[in-house]
Design a protein around this motif. Structure first.
Motif, short mmCIF file in Angstrom:
data_model
loop_
_atom_site.label_atom_id
_atom_site.label_comp_id
_atom_site.label_asym_id
_atom_site.label_seq_id
_atom_site.Cartn_x
_atom_site.Cartn_y
_atom_site.Cartn_z
N ALA A 1 6.15 10.51 10.76
CA ALA A 1 6.54 9.23 11.35
C ALA A 1 6.56 8.15 10.27
N THR A 2 7.70 8.03 9.60
CA THR A 2 7.80 7.14 8.44
C THR A 2 7.68 5.66 8.81
N ARG A 3 7.76 5.34 10.10
CA ARG A 3 7.61 3.93 10.49
C ARG A 3 6.20 3.42 10.21
N TYR A 4 5.27 4.33 9.99
CA TYR A 4 3.90 3.91 9.68
C TYR A 4 3.64 3.85 8.17
N PHE A 5 4.67 4.09 7.36
CA PHE A 5 4.52 4.02 5.91
C PHE A 5 4.79 2.61 5.42
N LEU A 6 4.38 2.33 4.19
CA LEU A 6 4.74 1.10 3.51
C LEU A 6 6.04 1.37 2.76
N HIS A 7 7.02 0.50 2.94
CA HIS A 7 8.34 0.73 2.33
C HIS A 7 8.66 -0.36 1.32
N PRO A 8 9.33 0.03 0.22
CA PRO A 8 9.76 1.39 -0.15
C PRO A 8 8.58 2.24 -0.59
N VAL A 9 8.68 3.54 -0.41
CA VAL A 9 7.61 4.46 -0.79
C VAL A 9 7.78 4.85 -2.25
N SER A 10 6.77 4.54 -3.06
CA SER A 10 6.80 4.92 -4.47
C SER A 10 6.64 6.42 -4.61
N VAL A 11 7.33 7.02 -5.58
CA VAL A 11 7.19 8.46 -5.82
C VAL A 11 5.91 8.76 -6.59
N THR A 12 5.20 7.73 -7.06
CA THR A 12 3.98 7.97 -7.83
C THR A 12 2.71 7.48 -7.13
N PHE A 13 2.84 6.84 -5.96
CA PHE A 13 1.65 6.24 -5.36
C PHE A 13 1.67 6.37 -3.83
N HIS A 14 1.60 7.62 -3.36
CA HIS A 14 1.55 7.84 -1.92
C HIS A 14 0.22 7.40 -1.32
N GLY A 15 -0.84 7.32 -2.16
CA GLY A 15 -2.10 6.79 -1.65
C GLY A 15 -1.94 5.40 -1.08
N ARG A 16 -1.18 4.57 -1.76
CA ARG A 16 -0.93 3.20 -1.31
C ARG A 16 0.11 3.14 -0.19
N ASP A 17 1.19 3.92 -0.34
CA ASP A 17 2.37 3.72 0.51
C ASP A 17 2.43 4.62 1.72
N ILE A 18 1.66 5.71 1.74
CA ILE A 18 1.66 6.62 2.90
C ILE A 18 0.26 6.75 3.49
N PHE A 19 -0.69 7.24 2.70
CA PHE A 19 -2.00 7.57 3.25
C PHE A 19 -2.77 6.34 3.71
N ALA A 20 -2.77 5.27 2.93
CA ALA A 20 -3.50 4.06 3.31
C ALA A 20 -2.92 3.41 4.57
N PRO A 21 -1.61 3.18 4.66
CA PRO A 21 -1.11 2.56 5.89
C PRO A 21 -1.26 3.45 7.12
N LEU B 1 -12.06 3.71 -11.53
CA LEU B 1 -12.17 2.29 -11.19
C LEU B 1 -11.67 1.38 -12.31
N SER B 2 -11.00 1.96 -13.30
CA SER B 2 -10.51 1.13 -14.41
C SER B 2 -9.10 0.59 -14.16
N ASP B 3 -8.46 1.06 -13.09
CA ASP B 3 -7.13 0.58 -12.68
C ASP B 3 -7.23 -0.02 -11.29
N PRO B 4 -6.21 -0.78 -10.87
CA PRO B 4 -6.28 -1.44 -9.55
C PRO B 4 -5.87 -0.57 -8.38
N PHE B 5 -5.73 0.76 -8.58
CA PHE B 5 -5.17 1.62 -7.54
C PHE B 5 -6.02 1.62 -6.26
N VAL B 6 -7.33 1.77 -6.40
CA VAL B 6 -8.20 1.79 -5.22
C VAL B 6 -8.14 0.45 -4.51
N GLY B 7 -8.18 -0.63 -5.27
CA GLY B 7 -8.12 -1.96 -4.67
C GLY B 7 -6.83 -2.19 -3.90
N MET B 8 -5.70 -1.67 -4.41
CA MET B 8 -4.43 -1.83 -3.70
C MET B 8 -4.43 -1.06 -2.38
N MET B 9 -5.01 0.14 -2.39
CA MET B 9 -5.11 0.89 -1.14
C MET B 9 -5.93 0.11 -0.11
#
Length: 272
Positions: free
Chosen positions: A115-135, A13-21
């Motif tokens: 089904a990449t249409r449900y992803f957030l684009h562009p997809v970061s190579v370091t943050f699939h939690g935000r760009d793939i799993f969350a959306p 919880l020391s970074d904004p990663f969870v909040g961004m998801m």
């Protein structure tokens, strides 16, 4: 739609990663109900998170969507998965994290998400939690059917959580699967295992052998004095070794994977 979405990560919880998801999910479905299951899971260790997930999900209503991200292979060739099990939906990387749930699912219950249409684009190579799993979770919460996300597969990465096994003539051998924030050592010896072992005898007739010590099985923490170790069936229905008002992991000097043996006080296991 007020669908529940749980989040389990090793992000802390020391970074904004969870909040961004959460922001991504709420941006797609503002009515989603978000639950932080855990963000302190051991980094890069899918097996520990798999134990937490399979232990916790049944306390949520059917229809809940669970997002689990412990993902040392992020950006690589590993696939994102969707698992349907017991009326719940699970989203995470194909690295064994969802394998225990996949084993419980029906043959069509595991899908590679393509089904990449449900992803957030562009997809970061370091943050699939935000760009793939969350959306993907957000779109599922709006009613997208699992079949729209990809085809069923059966070649997902297997990860089998170790199970306790008989030991000697009247014992059972297991290991520590999880250490909680209190230092309690949660084992894979279950309540059912102990019932089969005891066969009507009182748990007090048995001892737990760990780190060269003999630890009594008691009904609750306060049955031993402060600073003294004991063992109890915990909330996960597994035997856990504790120190009353202390840290068993630190006191006993053991961690995940350490061996434990349960045996009768007067049996051969008591001479370990």
């Amino acid at each position: 739609m007020r669908r529940i979405v749980t989040l389990l990560t090793d992000f802390g919880l020391s970074d904004p990663f969870v909040g961004m998801m959460k922001g991504v999910i709420l941006g797609i479905n503002p009515h989603a109900v978000l639950v932080d299951l855990c963000h302190g899971s051991k980094a890069y260790e899918p097996s520990e998170a798999a134990f937490a997930l399979i232990t916790a999900y049944r306390f949520f209503p059917q229809g809940t969507i669970h997002v689990a991200v412990i993902d040392p292979g992020v950006g690589g060739p590993r696939r994102p998965l969707l698992v349907t099990c017991d009326g719940h939906l699970f989203i995470g990387p194909d690295n064994g994290l969802l394998a225990p749930l996949a084993e419980k699912a029906e043959s069509s219950g595991v899908r590679a998400i393509t089904a990449t249409r449900y992803f957030l684009h562009p997809v970061s190579v370091t943050f699939h939690g935000r760009d793939i799993f969350a959306p993907v979770a957000a779109h599922l919460s709006l009613g997208v059917e699992p079949a729209e996300l990809g085809e069923p597969i059966d070649d997902y990465v297997r990860l089998t959580l170790p199970r306790a096994a008989p030991f000697g003539t009247s014992g059972i051998k297991g290991e520590i699967l999880h250490i909680d924030r209190f230092g309690n050592l949660v084992t894979n010896v279950t309540r059912v295992d102990l019932k089969h072992l005891a066969a009507g005898d009182l748990p007090a007739e048995f001892l737990v052998h760990v780190a060269g010590l003999e630890v009594p099985i008691v009904a609750y923490y306060g049955q031993v004095a402060p600073g003294v170790p004991g063992a109890v069936i915990g909330s996960a229905d597994c035997l856990e070794i504790f120190v009353n008002q202390g840290d068993a992991s630190r006191l006993l000097g053991v961690g995940r994977g350490a061996e434990v043996v349960v045996g009768r006080k007067d049996g051969e296991e008591s001479r370990l």
